[in-house]
Write a protein that holds these residues in place. Structure first.
Motif, PDB file in Angstrom:
ATOM      1  N   ALA A 459       0.827  -1.209   0.000  1.00 34.33           N
ATOM      2  CA  ALA A 459       0.000   0.000   0.000  1.00 34.33           C
ATOM      3  C   ALA A 459       0.861   1.258   0.000  1.00 34.33           C
ATOM      4  CB  ALA A 459      -0.936  -0.011   1.207  1.00 34.33           C
ATOM      5  N   GLU A 460       1.994   1.216   0.710  1.00 35.56           N
ATOM      6  CA  GLU A 460       2.876   2.393   0.764  1.00 35.56           C
ATOM      7  C   GLU A 460       3.489   2.697  -0.599  1.00 35.56           C
ATOM      8  OE1 GLU A 460       5.760   1.657   3.772  1.00 35.56           O
ATOM      9  OE2 GLU A 460       4.309   1.759   5.432  1.00 35.56           O
ATOM     10  N   THR A 461       3.708   1.657  -1.411  1.00 35.17           N
ATOM     11  CA  THR A 461       4.357   1.873  -2.712  1.00 35.17           C
ATOM     12  C   THR A 461       3.377   2.284  -3.805  1.00 35.17           C
ATOM     13  OG1 THR A 461       4.083  -0.440  -3.355  1.00 35.17           O
ATOM     14  CG2 THR A 461       6.088   0.134  -2.135  1.00 35.17           C
ATOM     15  N   LEU A 462       2.081   2.284  -3.507  1.00 33.62           N
ATOM     16  CA  LEU A 462       1.077   2.535  -4.546  1.00 33.62           C
ATOM     17  C   LEU A 462       0.518   3.953  -4.486  1.00 33.62           C
ATOM     18  CD1 LEU A 462      -0.829  -0.880  -4.454  1.00 33.62           C
ATOM     19  CD2 LEU A 462       0.789  -0.077  -6.180  1.00 33.62           C
ATOM     20  N   ASP A 475      -6.405  -7.384 -10.177  1.00 32.68           N
ATOM     21  CA  ASP A 475      -6.804  -8.347 -11.206  1.00 32.68           C
ATOM     22  C   ASP A 475      -5.606  -8.791 -12.049  1.00 32.68           C
ATOM     23  OD1 ASP A 475      -9.423  -8.254 -10.396  1.00 32.68           O
ATOM     24  OD2 ASP A 475     -10.081  -6.848 -11.945  1.00 32.68           O
ATOM     25  N   GLU A 476      -4.747  -7.848 -12.404  1.00 34.65           N
ATOM     26  CA  GLU A 476      -3.574  -8.184 -13.211  1.00 34.65           C
ATOM     27  C   GLU A 476      -2.603  -9.061 -12.430  1.00 34.65           C
ATOM     28  OE1 GLU A 476      -2.656  -7.326 -16.671  1.00 34.65           O
ATOM     29  OE2 GLU A 476      -4.822  -7.449 -16.394  1.00 34.65           O
ATOM     30  N   ALA A 477      -2.415  -8.763 -11.140  1.00 36.96           N
ATOM     31  CA  ALA A 477      -1.551  -9.601 -10.298  1.00 36.96           C
ATOM     32  C   ALA A 477      -2.131 -11.009 -10.206  1.00 36.96           C
ATOM     33  CB  ALA A 477      -1.411  -8.977  -8.907  1.00 36.96           C
ATOM     34  N   LEU A 494       4.560  -6.796  -8.357  1.00 33.89           N
ATOM     35  CA  LEU A 494       5.656  -6.058  -9.000  1.00 33.89           C
ATOM     36  C   LEU A 494       5.583  -6.204 -10.516  1.00 33.89           C
ATOM     37  CD1 LEU A 494       8.619  -6.911  -6.571  1.00 33.89           C
ATOM     38  CD2 LEU A 494       7.473  -4.699  -6.869  1.00 33.89           C
ATOM     39  N   SER A 495       5.240  -7.417 -10.972  1.00 36.89           N
ATOM     40  CA  SER A 495       5.093  -7.644 -12.415  1.00 36.89           C
ATOM     41  C   SER A 495       3.948  -6.808 -12.976  1.00 36.89           C
ATOM     42  CB  SER A 495       4.849  -9.126 -12.670  1.00 36.89           C
ATOM     43  OG  SER A 495       4.575  -9.358 -14.025  1.00 36.89           O
ATOM     44  N   ALA A 496       2.826  -6.750 -12.244  1.00 36.46           N
ATOM     45  CA  ALA A 496       1.684  -5.958 -12.698  1.00 36.46           C
ATOM     46  C   ALA A 496       1.998  -4.474 -12.683  1.00 36.46           C
ATOM     47  CB  ALA A 496       0.468  -6.265 -11.826  1.00 36.46           C
ATOM     48  N   MET A 497       2.723  -4.008 -11.653  1.00 39.40           N
ATOM     49  CA  MET A 497       3.054  -2.578 -11.538  1.00 39.40           C
ATOM     50  C   MET A 497       3.993  -2.139 -12.654  1.00 39.40           C
ATOM     51  SD  MET A 497       3.520  -2.443  -7.398  1.00 39.40           S
ATOM     52  CE  MET A 497       4.312  -0.836  -7.372  1.00 39.40           C
ATOM     53  N   ALA A 498       4.773  -3.063 -13.185  1.00 40.42           N
ATOM     54  CA  ALA A 498       5.667  -2.706 -14.293  1.00 40.42           C
ATOM     55  C   ALA A 498       4.864  -2.347 -15.543  1.00 40.42           C
ATOM     56  CB  ALA A 498       6.621  -3.863 -14.589  1.00 40.42           C
ATOM     57  N   ARG A 499       3.665  -2.907 -15.651  1.00 40.44           N
ATOM     58  CA  ARG A 499       2.824  -2.637 -16.824  1.00 40.44           C
ATOM     59  C   ARG A 499       1.803  -1.533 -16.556  1.00 40.44           C
ATOM     60  NH1 ARG A 499       2.429  -8.126 -16.157  1.00 40.44           N
ATOM     61  NH2 ARG A 499       0.179  -8.017 -15.708  1.00 40.44           N
ATOM     62  N   ILE A 500       1.394  -1.373 -15.307  1.00 42.02           N
ATOM     63  CA  ILE A 500       0.316  -0.430 -14.971  1.00 42.02           C
ATOM     64  C   ILE A 500       0.892   0.702 -14.141  1.00 42.02           C
ATOM     65  CG2 ILE A 500      -1.932  -0.172 -13.851  1.00 42.02           C
ATOM     66  CD1 ILE A 500      -2.213  -3.254 -14.188  1.00 42.02           C
ATOM     67  N   GLN A 501       0.957   1.861 -14.716  1.00 40.48           N
ATOM     68  CA  GLN A 501       1.471   3.030 -14.015  1.00 40.48           C
ATOM     69  C   GLN A 501       0.324   3.766 -13.319  1.00 40.48           C
ATOM     70  OE1 GLN A 501       4.821   3.625 -13.875  1.00 40.48           O
ATOM     71  NE2 GLN A 501       4.876   1.642 -14.924  1.00 40.48           N
ATOM     72  N   PRO A 502       0.614   4.500 -12.251  1.00 41.13           N
ATOM     73  CA  PRO A 502      -0.453   5.264 -11.574  1.00 41.13           C
ATOM     74  C   PRO A 502      -1.046   6.304 -12.518  1.00 41.13           C
ATOM     75  CG  PRO A 502       1.715   5.896 -10.740  1.00 41.13           C
ATOM     76  CD  PRO A 502       1.925   4.684 -11.597  1.00 41.13           C
ATOM     77  N   SER A 503      -2.377   6.418 -12.508  1.00 37.18           N
ATOM     78  CA  SER A 503      -3.043   7.352 -13.423  1.00 37.18           C
ATOM     79  C   SER A 503      -2.995   8.782 -12.900  1.00 37.18           C
ATOM     80  CB  SER A 503      -4.499   6.926 -13.640  1.00 37.18           C
ATOM     81  OG  SER A 503      -5.202   6.903 -12.421  1.00 37.18           O
ATOM     82  N   VAL A 504      -2.732   8.964 -11.602  1.00 41.25           N
ATOM     83  CA  VAL A 504      -2.666  10.308 -11.016  1.00 41.25           C
ATOM     84  C   VAL A 504      -1.203  10.624 -10.720  1.00 41.25           C
ATOM     85  CG1 VAL A 504      -3.545  11.858  -9.252  1.00 41.25           C
ATOM     86  CG2 VAL A 504      -4.935   9.920  -9.992  1.00 41.25           C
ATOM     87  N   THR A 505      -0.553  11.290 -11.657  1.00 46.50           N
ATOM     88  CA  THR A 505       0.846  11.670 -11.464  1.00 46.50           C
ATOM     89  C   THR A 505       0.937  12.881 -10.543  1.00 46.50           C
ATOM     90  OG1 THR A 505       0.811  13.163 -13.359  1.00 46.50           O
ATOM     91  CG2 THR A 505       1.358  10.842 -13.787  1.00 46.50           C
TER      92      THR A 505
END
Length: 520
Positions: A459-462, A475-477, A494-505
């Motif tokens: 949660a802290e990394t997201l 779902d991707e994980a 980690l694999s899913a996060m490599a493909r899905i970036q946060p939408s709120v920069t």
């Protein structure tokens, strides 16, 4: 319901009976007349068209009437053929209670609506004993004053349908009685009951949806016992959530734990702000008026897409416990000039009739765009903005509270945004740490999870992931873990996060925060 010319005119007297005072119902199958009133029960004349009005037909109907609640229906007598020279079965009946065609149930409390549903199921049980099913036509159906019994004057024609169809018949009739809207079987989606019945509530709305759904999922209700159990559970939950009247004070109690804003994960600062700035003034306006403060007309929730503005608005409405209407601008749109203006007027008129009411408008910028940027071919939109402004000015006086949501607040007409119209402009940003943790736990519930997965660290990394991002990420994980037939682990995320970036920069959030700081 008048579908054909009545056989008897008002004032007609048949076989020495009192004169006809009102035509209540006529169609190809039967006719119903009110006779000159006497003290006590209402006396009616019913003509049922049969092949020849033969003794078996008469016996069949008299047996059917015998299954009806005796406190509601008394069969006085069936007229002989020579007394009524028509190709029909003619009977004089005495009824007490209220005819459902004239009864306005949209204002009934939820408990009364649930009693009505139980009474309809009881009417079906009585009909099954006679191998018939009630005809729940409002013109031909009476309800006891205490809502505990329903009387149907006629059975449906044809054989008894299967149980699934019985459930749908009951649900369609209940929806009609509770809302006044005839649900068409061909419709792809049932308008939520709670939008049209003032106290319909989420529980009853969900039950009707489950009865009428065509997706054949496991959540559908397909048996009469299942419908009876669902309504019974809803009543029990209602009793738990609402204390006895003797325990209530002039200010409504806060929603029960797990209801209203309590369903929103984390976001405590936002929830405290909504309770302080919105819920308290609407629920307990006395102290605010004492200090010369007006009740707010409404609020505008704005922020990046996918951050839960719509969900928060719905939970805020549930917390307030008022009649709730949810619309999107396309529902008010029309290809005809001026027609949208009429739709906006009807929306607010309907909400005023059901007040206190909450009107939630999503994608708000499409309904009230800035008039400065409208071209010549779009001038009709100015009329719509003007109409909305006229109604918004007096919302609080009529008991209407407006909640609007948008991703693009800068596109809304400045006259709408100014104070005194939408009194509070509230920023809804990405989920905070606690909200992210709770959302992850919620979306992972029931899925195989590796025991060493650290949800807190995850949660802290997201940071920057919106609520919709988090659901998609889980779902991707899960898909990654499924490919290897292993539990969902930190490596899957980690694999899913490599493909899905946060939408709120950080840049996007800074833009919204600058809007918040300068108040547009």
């Amino acid at each position: 319901m008048i579908k054909k010319r009545p056989t008897f005119a008002t004032g007609h007297s048949l076989a020495g009976l009192p004169a006809v005072s009102e035509v209540l119902h006529t169609d190809e199958r039967c006719e119903l007349y009110a006779l000159t009133s006497f003290a006590g029960s209402e006396t009616l004349l019913l003509l049922v068209r049969g092949p020849n009005g033969t003794p078996p037909d008469v016996r069949r109907l008299v047996e059917w009437w015998a299954t009806q609640p005796p406190q509601l229906l008394t069969v006085k007598h069936v007229l002989r053929a020579e007394e009524c020279p028509l190709n029909s079965i003619t009977s004089v009946l005495a009824l007490s209670g209220r005819r459902l065609e004239h009864a306005s149930l949209r204002e009934e409390p939820q408990e009364s609506l649930m009693r009505l549903c139980h009474a309809m199921l009881d009417a079906v049980d009585r009909g099954l004993l006679a191998q018939m099913l009630p005809d729940f036509s409002p013109s031909l159906t009476w309800l006891a004053i205490d809502d505990t019994a329903v009387c149907s004057l006629l059975p449906l024609e044809g054989p008894v349908p299967d149980e699934k169809e019985m459930v749908r018949i009951v649900a369609r009739a209940f929806y009609l009685f509770a809302t006044g809207i005839a649900y068409e079987q061909e419709a792809s989606e049932v308008p939520a009951l709670q939008r049209w019945a003032k106290f319909g509530g989420e529980s009853l709305s969900r039950i009707v949806d489950r009865c009428l759904s065509t997706n054949n999922s496991r959540s559908c209700i397909t048996t009469l016992s299942g419908l009876n159990d669902a309504v019974g559970r809803a009543r029990e939950e209602g009793f738990k959530s609402h204390p006895p009247a003797s325990d209530l004070h002039s200010v409504p109690a806060l929603s029960a734990a797990g209801q209203g804003l309590d369903k929103v994960a984390g976001m405590h600062a936002l929830k405290d702000l909504l309770r302080r700035e919105v819920i308290d003034p609407v629920r307990n306006p006395g102290p605010y008026r004492q200090y010369g403060l007006s009740i707010p007309n409404g609020i505008l929730l704005y922020g990046p897409p996918g951050c839960g503005k719509t969900y928060i608005a719905r939970q805020l409405a549930e917390e307030l416990g008022h009649y709730f209407v949810e619309i999107i601008p396309s529902e008010l749109a029309s290809p005809y000039i001026h027609q949208s203006v009429m739709h906006i007027r009807e929306l607010f008129d309907s909400a005023a009739e059901q007040a206190p009411a909450v009107v939630f408008i999503d994608e708000f910028e499409a309904l009230v765009p800035s008039r400065e940027g409208l071209g010549g071919h779009q001038q009709y939109k100015s009329e719509e903005v003007n109409e909305f402004l006229a109604h918004l000015n007096s919302c609080s006086e009529k008991g209407i509270f407006v909640i609007a949501a948008t991703n693009q607040p800068q596109k809304i007409d400045p006259a709408v945004r100014r104070t005194g119209r939408l009194d509070k402009l509230i920023y809804v940003g990405p989920p905070d740490l606690e909200a992210r943790r709770e959302m992850l736990n919620f979306h992972l519930e029931g899925r195989p999870l590796a025991p060493d997965t650290d949800i807190e660290l995850l949660a802290e990394t997201l940071s920057g992931y919106s609520a919709s991002d988090l659901r998609f990420l889980v779902d991707e994980a899960a898909r990654d873990a499924l490919r290897t037939r292993q539990p969902i682990s930190s490596e899957s995320f980690l694999s899913a996060m490599a493909r899905i970036q946060p939408s709120v920069t950080s840049e996007i959030e800074a833009q919204y925060q600058s809007i918040e700081q300068r108040g547009f």
